[in-house]
Design an enzyme around this catalytic site. Structure first.
Site, PDB file in Angstrom:
ATOM      1  CG  HIS A  23       2.143  -2.039  61.252  1.00 18.68           C
ATOM      2  ND1 HIS A  23       1.545  -1.317  62.248  1.00 18.68           N
ATOM      3  CD2 HIS A  23       1.189  -2.223  60.303  1.00 18.68           C
ATOM      4  CE1 HIS A  23       0.282  -1.056  61.905  1.00 18.68           C
ATOM      5  NE2 HIS A  23       0.045  -1.595  60.732  1.00 18.68           N
TER       6      HIS A  23
ATOM      7  CD  GLN B  33      -0.061 -11.023  61.615  1.00 17.73           C
ATOM      8  OE1 GLN B  33      -0.537 -10.638  62.656  1.00 17.73           O
ATOM      9  NE2 GLN B  33      -0.357 -10.469  60.462  1.00 17.73           N
TER      10      GLN B  33
ATOM     11  NE  ARG C 179      11.918 -10.142  53.602  1.00 20.95           N
ATOM     12  CZ  ARG C 179      12.151 -11.349  53.212  1.00 20.95           C
ATOM     13  NH1 ARG C 179      12.357 -11.591  51.955  1.00 20.95           N
ATOM     14  NH2 ARG C 179      12.166 -12.346  54.056  1.00 20.95           N
TER      15      ARG C 179
ATOM     16  CE  LYS D 127      19.019 -21.849  59.028  1.00 20.34           C
ATOM     17  NZ  LYS D 127      19.095 -21.059  57.808  1.00 20.34           N
TER      18      LYS D 127
HETATM   19  C1  BG6 Z   1      -2.968  -1.988  58.717  1.00 19.62           C
HETATM   20  C2  BG6 Z   1      -2.718  -1.595  57.285  1.00 19.62           C
HETATM   21  O1  BG6 Z   1      -2.351  -1.076  59.577  1.00 19.62           O
HETATM   22  O2  BG6 Z   1      -2.402  -3.277  58.938  1.00 19.62           O
HETATM   23  C3  BG6 Z   1      -3.321  -2.619  56.353  1.00 19.62           C
HETATM   24  O3  BG6 Z   1      -3.333  -0.335  57.056  1.00 19.62           O
HETATM   25  C4  BG6 Z   1      -2.823  -4.000  56.693  1.00 19.62           C
HETATM   26  O4  BG6 Z   1      -3.016  -2.299  55.007  1.00 19.62           O
HETATM   27  C5  BG6 Z   1      -3.000  -4.276  58.171  1.00 19.62           C
HETATM   28  O5  BG6 Z   1      -3.582  -4.928  55.929  1.00 19.62           O
HETATM   29  C6  BG6 Z   1      -2.378  -5.604  58.575  1.00 19.62           C
HETATM   30  O6  BG6 Z   1      -2.734  -5.931  59.879  1.00 19.62           O
HETATM   31  P1  BG6 Z   1      -2.707  -7.446  60.386  1.00 19.62           P
HETATM   32  O7  BG6 Z   1      -2.994  -7.353  61.831  1.00 19.62           O
HETATM   33  O8  BG6 Z   1      -3.743  -8.182  59.603  1.00 19.62           O
HETATM   34  O9  BG6 Z   1      -1.343  -7.975  60.077  1.00 19.62           O
END
Ligand code: BG6
Length: 356
Positions: free
Chosen positions: A104, A236, A198, A244
């Protein structure tokens, strides 16, 4: 014949390191063509993650400052306010770097750092992502802080249990539930600009954002009162884009004051329903658009960047630093940010105007 199509959606984990991921890709490659494989990273289905390309390439104002001459540091953050709570079995095997950072956060980094693609053709976009990943070297352990949450005896009931108290987590596990790392993009645009990733579970808030901190105004004529500008894309909750910036303190003053230019979606797009990431991505599969899906070579590069680090952590049995459930994570992560050149003044806090 020749009618219809086959498309396969694949969800992570895509292996657990470069070798196992390559083996999986090879296996899938024997069964399906690349244009039939839809590897999901659901962050690519989020409104503000998709917006990164439009903000960058659909505006004249950002392009010229989007580089090492103007950007001091980029911080990509993922925070969750809850722990593994029963999902410890899967999580413990993977840890936060594999669960969130390698996919991500790295995907968001690509969209921030990549060059402008030749077009919005899915392969043109993915070519640029691969290109930028190729400019990132393997992450060094010295540039990483690992943490694991422990129960907070003063917190609410769920916060009193640490990671190791989760019955689905093996006793004595050293799996990290928090990680911060500095990545460097060694190309003409970004040389010398640290990208800090992070992420953590059981932290003080839920938040995912991209933050670019700009360099100081050269030759500040306001007695060094001007603080660094920041551009924040809040993924989100409460989607927003805000900068800023300094403005004249309103009224009988002439001194600069920190304020913001604010595009908060809850204000600006009151009646728009933002679809869930998976809704969007599954629709893309039906439409045959692979732009927001991870190509094999992209995945390979992502693992190349993180595999040596993951192996080192495992071989050395690196112990994560304990942090309290509901805290901001280990203080060492703030030190890492400081070392990366991120200046936290603590004088400004964005308040969601939608919630005032
Ligand atoms: C998933 C992870 O890919 O993403 C989870 O495996 C995590 O551990 C989740 O909680 C978070 O997704 P979102 O959309 O709630 O930010």
């Amino acid at each position: 014949m020749g009618e219809g199509w086959n498309r396969v959606i694949v969800e992570k984990p895509f292996g657990r390191d470069l070798a196992s991921s390559d083996a999986l890709s090879l296996h899938l490659g024997g069964l399906f063509r690349e244009d039939q494989i839809y590897r999901i990273d659901h962050y690519l289905g989020k409104e503000m993650v998709q917006n990164l390309m439009v903000l960058r390439f659909g505006n004249r104002i950002f392009g010229p400052i989007w580089n090492r001459d103007n950007v001091a540091c980029v911080v990509l953050t993922f925070k969750e306010p809850f722990g593994t709570e029963g999902r410890g079995g899967y999580f413990d095997d993977f840890g936060i770097i594999r669960d969130v950072m390698q996919n991500h956060l790295l995907q968001m980094l690509c969209l921030v750092a990549m060059e402008k693609p030749a077009s919005t053709d899915p392969d043109d976009v993915r070519d640029e992502k691969v290109k930028v990943l190729k400019c990132i070297g393997p992450v060094e352990l010295d540039d990483v802080v690992l943490g694991q949450y422990v129960g907070n005896p003063d917190g609410p009931p769920e916060a009193q249990k640490g990671y190791l108290d989760d019955p689905t987590v093996p006793p004595g596990s050293t799996t990290a539930t928090f990680a911060a790392a500095i990545l460097r993009v060694a190309n003409e645009r970004w040389d010398g600009v640290p990208f800090v990733l992070r992420c953590g579970k059981a932290l003080n808030e839920r938040k995912a954002e991209v933050r670019l901190q700009f360099r100081e105004v050269p030759g500040d004529i306001f007695g060094r009162q001007c603080k660094r500008n920041e551009l924040v894309v809040r993924v989100q909750p409460d989607e927003a884009v805000y900068t800023k910036m300094m403005t004249k303190k309103p009224g009988m003053f002439f001194n600069p004051e920190e304020s913001e230019l604010d595009l908060t979606y809850g204000n600006r797009y009151k009646d728009v329903k933002l679809p869930d990431a998976y809704e969007r991505l599954i629709l893309d599969v039906f439409c045959g658009n692979q732009m927001h899906f991870v190509r094999s070579d992209e995945l390979r590069e992502a693992w190349r960047i993180f595999t040596p680090l993951l192996h080192t952590i495992e071989e050395r049995g690196e112990k994560p630093i304990p942090y309290l459930y509901g805290s901001r994570g280990p203080a060492e992560a703030d030190e890492l940010l400081k070392r990366a050149g991120f200046l936290y003044e603590g004088t400004y806090r964005w308040v969601n105007p939608h919630k005032l």
